[in-house]
Write an enzyme that holds these catalytic residues in place. Structure first.
Site, PDB file in Angstrom:
ATOM      1  CB  CYS A   2      -0.940   0.009   1.204  1.00  0.00           C
ATOM      2  SG  CYS A   2      -1.936  -1.463   1.370  1.00  0.00           S
ATOM      3  CD  GLU A 109       0.177  -4.187  -2.847  1.00  0.00           C
ATOM      4  OE1 GLU A 109       1.376  -4.133  -3.200  1.00  0.00           O
ATOM      5  OE2 GLU A 109      -0.250  -3.722  -1.780  1.00  0.00           O
TER       6      GLU A 109
END
Length: 241
Positions: A2, A109
């Site tokens: 993240c 991601e």
């Protein structure tokens, strides 16, 4: 994980979508490849004359606690693990009284490919293009090197909470952790400055988080997102499957 987000909404759009207010002239930096230590918008609530006011502010992504000797600690605290946030000295005071939401349009991601040598980036976002609000914490830090009353004497910073990914499904295959999303109802409770039991609020948010994240869409995107110097809407363009 993240470590890259997309946030390109104008201040007026944030105010409208989040039912908040903002200072006149507030500038929210737009970016399609937001990295830690960048400035990001946050939403928080303050009690003014006994009444809660939901406000949009701009904070540095990487929380600097009030007791820090310098702002450099923020480099290591852009994420906070939900499992330990109540115990870590960097975050525990903020969990009690300085909870915020971080609005994003999505995040990137990287998924390991079967050869275990390469990774494929994905853009994770809502299916209808609406904002995703993530559970966060904020802090004010007073710079001892700045003169009293200087415009930049106080630094507002934030962190984003993370949690374990669900045991199966697309998100589980993508990464073992994900940022903690807030439903609209949970956001109201999370931001409430008068709340007395932050641990209970956190448990409530986490109980809803996997279901909220299950509504997201995952699109493979090009490798250009790996370079923070690249910053354009094209980064979000899905690759042909």
């Amino acid at each position: 994980m993240c470590g890259r987000y997309v946030m390109a909404r104008a201040v007026g759009d944030l105010v409208a979508e989040l039912e908040a207010e903002a200072q006149d002239g507030l500038q929210v930096p737009a970016s399609y490849n937001v990295a830690p230590t960048s400035d990001v918008p946050i939403v928080l609530e303050r009690l003014i004359d006994g009444e809660p006011h939901r406000q949009v502010h701009v904070a540095k992504w990487g929380l600097v606690p009030p007791w820090a000797k310098d702002a450099g600690v923020g480099v290591r605290s852009f994420n906070a693990r939900s499992e330990t946030v109540a115990d870590k000295p960097t975050f525990r005071a903020a969990l009690k009284s300085k909870r915020c939401a971080v609005p994003v349009e999505g995040y990137y991601e990287w998924r390991k490919l079967p050869d275990a040598k390469t990774k494929q980036p994905y853009f994770v976002h809502s299916r209808d293009g609406s904002l995703i609000t993530l559970a966060g914490l904020y802090s004010w830090w007073k710079d001892p090197a700045k003169a009293a009353g200087a415009a930049d004497q106080w630094l507002l910073s934030c962190t984003i909470l993370t949690m374990a990914s669900p045991p199966d499904g697309e998100l589980a295959a993508l990464h073992d952790r994900l940022p903690v999303p807030l439903t609209r109802a949970d956001m109201a409770e999370w931001l409430d400055p008068s709340a007395q039991d932050p641990a209970l609020i956190l448990d409530t948010v986490l109980a809803e988080a996997h279901a909220e994240a299950a509504t997201w869409r995952l699109d493979p995107v090009g490798p250009e997102v790996g370079n923070v110097r690249n910053d354009s809407p094209e980064l979000m363009t899905p690759l042909r499957r």
